[in-house]
Design an enzyme around this catalytic site. Structure first.
Site, mmCIF file in Angstrom:
data_model
loop_
_atom_site.group_PDB
_atom_site.id
_atom_site.type_symbol
_atom_site.label_atom_id
_atom_site.label_comp_id
_atom_site.label_asym_id
_atom_site.label_seq_id
_atom_site.Cartn_x
_atom_site.Cartn_y
_atom_site.Cartn_z
ATOM 1 N N SER A 16 22.452 79.696 117.992
ATOM 2 C CA SER A 16 23.633 78.855 118.226
ATOM 3 C C SER A 16 23.292 77.385 118.040
ATOM 4 C CB SER A 16 24.123 79.053 119.666
ATOM 5 O OG SER A 16 25.107 78.085 119.990
ATOM 6 N N TYR A 66 22.505 79.765 128.850
ATOM 7 C CA TYR A 66 22.799 80.256 127.489
ATOM 8 C C TYR A 66 22.043 79.452 126.437
ATOM 9 C CZ TYR A 66 25.600 81.113 123.242
ATOM 10 O OH TYR A 66 26.021 81.415 121.974
HETATM 11 P P1 NAD Z 1 31.996 88.467 120.863
HETATM 12 O O1 NAD Z 1 32.375 88.519 122.269
HETATM 13 O O2 NAD Z 1 32.983 88.923 119.875
HETATM 14 O O3 NAD Z 1 30.666 89.289 120.602
HETATM 15 C C1 NAD Z 1 29.638 89.393 121.559
HETATM 16 C C2 NAD Z 1 29.388 90.862 121.778
HETATM 17 O O4 NAD Z 1 28.241 90.971 122.620
HETATM 18 C C3 NAD Z 1 30.499 91.588 122.516
HETATM 19 O O5 NAD Z 1 31.460 92.135 121.650
HETATM 20 C C4 NAD Z 1 29.735 92.681 123.240
HETATM 21 O O6 NAD Z 1 29.839 93.930 122.574
HETATM 22 C C5 NAD Z 1 28.296 92.232 123.189
HETATM 23 N N1 NAD Z 1 27.735 92.259 124.521
HETATM 24 C C6 NAD Z 1 27.936 91.377 125.533
HETATM 25 N N2 NAD Z 1 27.274 91.814 126.634
HETATM 26 C C7 NAD Z 1 26.663 92.975 126.299
HETATM 27 C C8 NAD Z 1 25.840 93.882 126.993
HETATM 28 N N3 NAD Z 1 25.504 93.722 128.274
HETATM 29 N N4 NAD Z 1 25.396 94.970 126.326
HETATM 30 C C9 NAD Z 1 25.749 95.185 125.052
HETATM 31 N N5 NAD Z 1 26.502 94.341 124.335
HETATM 32 C C10 NAD Z 1 26.957 93.248 124.964
HETATM 33 O O7 NAD Z 1 31.563 86.961 120.559
HETATM 34 P P2 NAD Z 1 30.823 86.262 119.333
HETATM 35 O O8 NAD Z 1 31.101 84.838 119.513
HETATM 36 O O9 NAD Z 1 31.106 86.916 118.065
HETATM 37 O O10 NAD Z 1 29.296 86.472 119.717
HETATM 38 C C11 NAD Z 1 28.343 86.999 118.833
HETATM 39 C C12 NAD Z 1 27.076 86.157 118.902
HETATM 40 O O11 NAD Z 1 27.370 84.873 118.385
HETATM 41 C C13 NAD Z 1 26.519 85.940 120.298
HETATM 42 O O12 NAD Z 1 25.122 86.082 120.247
HETATM 43 C C14 NAD Z 1 26.888 84.508 120.593
HETATM 44 O O13 NAD Z 1 25.997 83.925 121.497
HETATM 45 C C15 NAD Z 1 26.781 83.912 119.217
HETATM 46 N N6 NAD Z 1 27.458 82.631 119.048
HETATM 47 C C16 NAD Z 1 28.807 82.534 119.134
HETATM 48 C C17 NAD Z 1 29.407 81.304 118.951
HETATM 49 C C18 NAD Z 1 30.904 81.132 119.031
HETATM 50 O O14 NAD Z 1 31.366 79.992 119.016
HETATM 51 N N7 NAD Z 1 31.673 82.175 119.117
HETATM 52 C C19 NAD Z 1 28.631 80.173 118.680
HETATM 53 C C20 NAD Z 1 27.258 80.314 118.592
HETATM 54 C C21 NAD Z 1 26.674 81.542 118.775
#
Ligand code: NAD
Ligand code: MG
Length: 307
Positions: free
Chosen positions: A198, A211
């Site tokens: 991130s 985080y």
């Molecule tokens: P999202 O909520 O769609 O996806 C995250 C997924 O993590 C969830 O769907 C869930 O299935 C899984 N998860 C959470 N807790 C869990 C657990 N205990 N066991 C198994 N699975 C679990 O959100 P996203 O934003 O697409 O996140 C995906 C990745 O992107 C993450 O690593 C997040 O940190 C990273 N990220 C997101 C952003 C943003 O702005 N959305 C920015 C930087 C990084």
């Protein structure tokens, strides 16, 4: 500003578009989604590339595993991978069944095999049983995307209790170690590992102390692991998204009052959509990135503070 809603995109990602207006500047309601949130209930809708992502055979015949592939960035990546010719396994939490079903049907609609494995990344046995099941059903594993993650914003450090602290480290970084350990015996030269980190790894928000530090750990892990596996022909890289509109954000990832401004402070002036990140995973998974090793690719709409 155009008023095109993300789920009615008519052009694909290969058509020349103005990145400022490709998607609208969204102002999500200051409302919290329960649990880990769901793509189905996201307001406004996110673009997972359902109507817009056009594949060109870049990872034909490859077998991929994406954690957290039910929604957001993982779901958009699953759709893109399938349209680029890969069979795709996703993991998700049981309460996310509806989102997982949708991704499975989109992967199958692309003519590829889909495997959906529910499970908690905190479970120490999950990585082993998961990898066995995926290798059994897809016949092997070529691409591992460590993407599942937890993000809970708090006003200050004192508000982060042990439960949140341990869960965040467990899901974001410890599970990544475990899954790589379980997958490695199955990875052949040409295989790739892609970790989701991130912008928070470089530019930590005061509301995301736990985080952000897991994401810095992921960057470091990516670089070290890349050095270790490159001589074996396995490439490891990371993707560092900025503000992307996914269920993670309204389910506690941001303070609720910050949601209406989500992504407004980027150079493009808007939040990103999951499908805009997916193409970068495709690039890192494909042999066209064969000389890219231990790299973190930023996908953040323009930030002056990321390296
Ligand atoms: P999202 O909520 O769609 O996806 C995250 C997924 O993590 C969830 O769907 C869930 O299935 C899984 N998860 C959470 N807790 C869990 C657990 N205990 N066991 C198994 N699975 C679990 O959100 P996203 O934003 O697409 O996140 C995906 C990745 O992107 C993450 O690593 C997040 O940190 C990273 N990220 C997101 C952003 C943003 O702005 N959305 C920015 C930087 C990084
Ligand atoms: Mg989800």
């Amino acid at each position: 500003m155009n008023d095109k809603s993300p789920d009615t995109t008519e052009t694909d990602q290969l058509v020349l578009q103005n990145p400022v207006t490709r998607y609208p500047k969204i102002s999500p309601p200051a409302e919290k989604q329960p649990g880990t949130g769901s793509d189905a209930d996201l307001t406004p809708k996110a673009d997972l590339g359902e109507k817009s992502y056009r594949g060109t055979g870049r990872i034909e015949g490859r077998r991929a595993l994406i954690t957290g592939g039910d929604s957001g960035i993982g779901a958009a990546t699953a759709i893109a991978f399938a349209r680029e010719g890969a069979d795709v396994a996703i993991t998700y939490l049981e309460q996310e069944q509806e989102d997982a079903d949708k991704v499975v049907s989109l992967v199958e609609a692309a003519g590829r095999r889909a495997v959906a494995v529910p499970g908690d990344l905190r479970d120490r046995e999950f990585a082993k049983t998961l990898v066995e099941k995926v290798v059994d059903e897809l016949g092997g594993l070529d691409i591992l995307v460590n993407n599942g993650g937890k993000q809970v914003a708090q006003n200050e450090l004192a508000d982060i209790d042990d439960e949140q602290l341990e869960a965040t480290f467990d899901i974001n970084i410890l599970a990544m170690f475990r899954l790589v350990r379980a997958a490695l015996p199955h990875l052949e030269p040409g295989a790739t590992i892609i970790n989701t980190t991130s912008v928070q790894a470089y530019d930590p928000s005061p509301t995301l102390l736990d985080y952000a530090s897991t994401k810095a750990a992921i960057n470091n892990f990516t670089k070290g692991l890349a050095q270790s596996l490159a001589p074996k022909g396995i490439r490891v890289n990371a993707v560092a998204p900025g503000p992307i509109w996914t269920p993670l954000q309204p389910s506690g990832g941001q303070l609720t009052e910050d949601l209406p401004e989500f992504g407004h402070d980027t150079a493009l002036g808007r939040a990103g959509q999951p499908t805009e990140v997916a193409a970068v995973y495709v690039f890192l998974a494909s042999p066209e990135s064969s000389y890219v090793v231990g790299e973190t690719l930023n996908v953040n709409g323009g930030s002056a503070t990321t390296p």
